[in-house]
Design a protein around this motif. Sequence first.
Motif, PDB file in Angstrom:
ATOM      1  N   GLY A  20     -52.376  33.438 -32.639  1.00 50.08           N
ATOM      2  CA  GLY A  20     -53.090  33.720 -33.913  1.00 50.08           C
ATOM      3  C   GLY A  20     -52.566  35.265 -34.677  1.00 50.08           C
ATOM      4  N   ILE A  21     -51.352  35.328 -34.563  1.00 52.82           N
ATOM      5  CA  ILE A  21     -50.639  36.609 -35.150  1.00 52.82           C
ATOM      6  C   ILE A  21     -50.861  36.740 -36.799  1.00 52.82           C
ATOM      7  CG2 ILE A  21     -48.692  37.918 -35.614  1.00 52.82           C
ATOM      8  CD1 ILE A  21     -48.237  37.906 -32.572  1.00 52.82           C
ATOM      9  N   SER A  22     -51.298  37.548 -37.176  1.00 54.92           N
ATOM     10  CA  SER A  22     -51.328  37.815 -38.880  1.00 54.92           C
ATOM     11  C   SER A  22     -50.613  39.263 -38.948  1.00 54.92           C
ATOM     12  CB  SER A  22     -52.228  37.630 -39.534  1.00 54.92           C
ATOM     13  OG  SER A  22     -52.944  36.206 -39.382  1.00 54.92           O
ATOM     14  N   VAL A  23     -49.465  39.363 -39.826  1.00 51.39           N
ATOM     15  CA  VAL A  23     -49.062  40.622 -40.088  1.00 51.39           C
ATOM     16  C   VAL A  23     -48.157  40.513 -41.377  1.00 51.39           C
ATOM     17  CG1 VAL A  23     -46.889  40.157 -38.815  1.00 51.39           C
ATOM     18  CG2 VAL A  23     -47.740  42.443 -38.799  1.00 51.39           C
ATOM     19  N   HIS A  24     -47.794  41.536 -41.979  1.00 53.85           N
ATOM     20  CA  HIS A  24     -47.277  41.658 -43.093  1.00 53.85           C
ATOM     21  C   HIS A  24     -46.056  43.037 -42.990  1.00 53.85           C
ATOM     22  CE1 HIS A  24     -46.345  41.379 -47.494  1.00 53.85           C
ATOM     23  NE2 HIS A  24     -45.939  42.599 -47.590  1.00 53.85           N
ATOM     24  N   ILE A  25     -44.982  42.796 -43.189  1.00 52.43           N
ATOM     25  CA  ILE A  25     -43.772  43.871 -43.255  1.00 52.43           C
ATOM     26  C   ILE A  25     -43.316  44.222 -44.479  1.00 52.43           C
ATOM     27  CG2 ILE A  25     -41.639  44.535 -42.062  1.00 52.43           C
ATOM     28  CD1 ILE A  25     -42.599  42.746 -39.768  1.00 52.43           C
ATOM     29  N   ASP A  26     -43.406  45.129 -45.276  1.00 52.24           N
ATOM     30  CA  ASP A  26     -42.758  45.048 -46.369  1.00 52.24           C
ATOM     31  C   ASP A  26     -41.148  45.427 -46.585  1.00 52.24           C
ATOM     32  OD1 ASP A  26     -45.205  45.296 -47.831  1.00 52.24           O
ATOM     33  OD2 ASP A  26     -45.734  47.313 -47.620  1.00 52.24           O
ATOM     34  N   LYS A  27     -40.827  45.208 -47.696  1.00 50.45           N
ATOM     35  CA  LYS A  27     -39.419  45.627 -47.946  1.00 50.45           C
ATOM     36  C   LYS A  27     -38.826  46.909 -47.559  1.00 50.45           C
ATOM     37  CE  LYS A  27     -35.540  45.225 -51.331  1.00 50.45           C
ATOM     38  NZ  LYS A  27     -34.541  44.701 -50.262  1.00 50.45           N
ATOM     39  N   GLY A  28     -37.941  47.228 -46.842  1.00 49.68           N
ATOM     40  CA  GLY A  28     -37.517  48.480 -46.594  1.00 49.68           C
ATOM     41  C   GLY A  28     -37.926  49.126 -45.292  1.00 49.68           C
ATOM     42  N   GLU A  29     -39.000  48.633 -44.604  1.00 50.55           N
ATOM     43  CA  GLU A  29     -39.630  49.034 -43.550  1.00 50.55           C
ATOM     44  C   GLU A  29     -38.915  49.088 -42.218  1.00 50.55           C
ATOM     45  OE1 GLU A  29     -43.877  49.249 -42.576  1.00 50.55           O
ATOM     46  OE2 GLU A  29     -44.227  47.189 -43.666  1.00 50.55           O
ATOM     47  N   PHE A  30     -39.007  49.995 -41.378  1.00 50.75           N
ATOM     48  CA  PHE A  30     -38.495  49.997 -40.064  1.00 50.75           C
ATOM     49  C   PHE A  30     -39.661  49.814 -38.860  1.00 50.75           C
ATOM     50  CE2 PHE A  30     -34.514  51.333 -37.453  1.00 50.75           C
ATOM     51  CZ  PHE A  30     -35.050  51.259 -36.440  1.00 50.75           C
ATOM     52  N   ILE A  59     -45.065  31.342 -42.043  1.00 52.03           N
ATOM     53  CA  ILE A  59     -44.111  32.444 -41.935  1.00 52.03           C
ATOM     54  C   ILE A  59     -43.470  32.688 -43.056  1.00 52.03           C
ATOM     55  CG2 ILE A  59     -42.340  33.895 -40.550  1.00 52.03           C
ATOM     56  CD1 ILE A  59     -43.244  32.484 -38.168  1.00 52.03           C
ATOM     57  N   PHE A  60     -43.661  33.591 -43.840  1.00 53.32           N
ATOM     58  CA  PHE A  60     -42.951  33.821 -44.993  1.00 53.32           C
ATOM     59  C   PHE A  60     -41.914  34.873 -45.193  1.00 53.32           C
ATOM     60  CE2 PHE A  60     -47.049  31.805 -46.233  1.00 53.32           C
ATOM     61  CZ  PHE A  60     -46.754  30.901 -47.216  1.00 53.32           C
ATOM     62  N   ILE A  61     -40.689  34.440 -45.639  1.00 54.22           N
ATOM     63  CA  ILE A  61     -39.700  35.403 -45.582  1.00 54.22           C
ATOM     64  C   ILE A  61     -39.202  35.278 -47.239  1.00 54.22           C
ATOM     65  CG2 ILE A  61     -37.244  36.109 -45.275  1.00 54.22           C
ATOM     66  CD1 ILE A  61     -38.998  36.133 -42.615  1.00 54.22           C
ATOM     67  N   ASP A  62     -39.285  36.511 -47.893  1.00 51.58           N
ATOM     68  CA  ASP A  62     -39.253  36.633 -49.370  1.00 51.58           C
ATOM     69  C   ASP A  62     -39.867  35.494 -50.325  1.00 51.58           C
ATOM     70  OD1 ASP A  62     -37.534  38.965 -49.548  1.00 51.58           O
ATOM     71  OD2 ASP A  62     -35.517  37.788 -49.391  1.00 51.58           O
ATOM     72  N   GLY A  63     -41.203  35.248 -49.724  1.00 48.80           N
ATOM     73  CA  GLY A  63     -41.934  34.281 -50.434  1.00 48.80           C
ATOM     74  C   GLY A  63     -41.619  32.931 -49.830  1.00 48.80           C
ATOM     75  N   THR A  64     -40.769  32.333 -49.224  1.00 48.17           N
ATOM     76  CA  THR A  64     -40.698  30.919 -48.721  1.00 48.17           C
ATOM     77  C   THR A  64     -41.147  30.959 -47.252  1.00 48.17           C
ATOM     78  OG1 THR A  64     -38.427  30.959 -49.853  1.00 48.17           O
ATOM     79  CG2 THR A  64     -38.826  29.481 -48.158  1.00 48.17           C
ATOM     80  N   THR A 188     -32.317  48.153 -46.175  1.00 46.78           N
ATOM     81  CA  THR A 188     -32.493  46.798 -45.288  1.00 46.78           C
ATOM     82  C   THR A 188     -33.642  46.861 -44.369  1.00 46.78           C
ATOM     83  OG1 THR A 188     -30.163  46.578 -45.445  1.00 46.78           O
ATOM     84  CG2 THR A 188     -31.136  45.218 -43.472  1.00 46.78           C
ATOM     85  N   THR A 189     -34.590  45.909 -44.269  1.00 47.23           N
ATOM     86  CA  THR A 189     -35.621  45.963 -43.726  1.00 47.23           C
ATOM     87  C   THR A 189     -35.120  45.786 -41.961  1.00 47.23           C
ATOM     88  OG1 THR A 189     -36.887  44.848 -45.359  1.00 47.23           O
ATOM     89  CG2 THR A 189     -37.958  44.854 -42.990  1.00 47.23           C
ATOM     90  N   VAL A 190     -35.801  46.536 -41.260  1.00 42.66           N
ATOM     91  CA  VAL A 190     -35.400  46.389 -39.598  1.00 42.66           C
ATOM     92  C   VAL A 190     -36.478  46.156 -38.831  1.00 42.66           C
ATOM     93  CG1 VAL A 190     -34.179  47.658 -37.895  1.00 42.66           C
ATOM     94  CG2 VAL A 190     -33.290  47.947 -40.082  1.00 42.66           C
ATOM     95  N   VAL A 191     -36.687  45.127 -38.138  1.00 51.08           N
ATOM     96  CA  VAL A 191     -37.582  44.815 -37.197  1.00 51.08           C
ATOM     97  C   VAL A 191     -36.849  44.626 -35.651  1.00 51.08           C
ATOM     98  CG1 VAL A 191     -39.360  42.943 -36.618  1.00 51.08           C
ATOM     99  CG2 VAL A 191     -38.762  43.410 -38.985  1.00 51.08           C
ATOM    100  N   MET A 192     -37.385  45.662 -34.958  1.00 48.57           N
ATOM    101  CA  MET A 192     -36.758  45.703 -33.334  1.00 48.57           C
ATOM    102  C   MET A 192     -37.694  45.599 -32.325  1.00 48.57           C
ATOM    103  SD  MET A 192     -34.481  48.939 -32.017  1.00 48.57           S
ATOM    104  CE  MET A 192     -33.444  48.717 -33.437  1.00 48.57           C
ATOM    105  N   ALA A 193     -37.577  44.627 -31.332  1.00 44.01           N
ATOM    106  CA  ALA A 193     -38.257  44.567 -30.106  1.00 44.01           C
ATOM    107  C   ALA A 193     -37.433  45.694 -29.331  1.00 44.01           C
ATOM    108  CB  ALA A 193     -38.344  43.065 -29.513  1.00 44.01           C
ATOM    109  N   THR A 194     -38.355  46.477 -28.475  1.00 40.56           N
ATOM    110  CA  THR A 194     -37.514  47.190 -27.759  1.00 40.56           C
ATOM    111  C   THR A 194     -38.478  47.656 -26.433  1.00 40.56           C
ATOM    112  OG1 THR A 194     -36.478  49.415 -27.359  1.00 40.56           O
ATOM    113  CG2 THR A 194     -38.173  49.341 -28.877  1.00 40.56           C
ATOM    114  N   HIS A 195     -38.089  48.037 -25.429  1.00 42.17           N
ATOM    115  CA  HIS A 195     -38.807  48.868 -24.171  1.00 42.17           C
ATOM    116  C   HIS A 195     -38.273  50.247 -24.055  1.00 42.17           C
ATOM    117  CE1 HIS A 195     -39.226  44.601 -22.387  1.00 42.17           C
ATOM    118  NE2 HIS A 195     -40.383  45.249 -22.165  1.00 42.17           N
TER     119      HIS A 195
END
Length: 228
Positions: A20-30, A59-64, A188-195
Amino acid sequence: MIEMQDVWKSYANGVMAVNGISVHIDKGEFVYIVGPSGSGKSTFIKMMYREELPTRGKIFIDGTDITKLKQKQIPFLRRKIGVVFQDFKLLPKLTVYENIAFALEVIEENPRNIRKKVMEVLDLVNLKHKARSFPNELSGGEQQRVSIARSIVNNPTVVVADEPTGNLDPENAWTIMEIFERINNNGTTVVMATHNKEIVNRMVKRVIAIESGMIVRDDEQGEYGYEA
């Protein structure tokens, strides 16, 4: 830019990876995605580029809404999204130049533009001098830099990375992070999974923490918050 609305993901073996994840990431975020092993980080990342399809939710990417894309439409989605993997995924029989050029050839880029674009991204990652080398002639850090160059050669709006420094020593890890910082500074928006606790705590960015498939923390300027 990126929005998940009540997204769930369960696997055939009954494991519920995302709850049940809901989240918003804006353009240009890291954004860093952190959490214990098995918490759902990789599934979260993979759903962004349709490697995994959620069981339900949008899941929407650029409104799609990418959950509704037909299989033949997915390659067009991935032109907008650069993906960087922990294990590089370079083609061993192709040179550095050819590995990057291949990403343009598969989308039928004009051949006249390919060399220009490949050399531009090789310059960004400081590997122009390795253009004719093969992957087995490179260090791990150099291979990851080639992987990053390949991921951004299409000028994607988003780069997603799953443990991109996981196989690297600290010095190479910081080199990689400096490249991601430059990419992000270019818009560029960057989303990174990391330990990597040290990187998250030193490069203060938005931190989304996932546990048992749920977002338990979302801090604008966060810290890693777990034992390394």
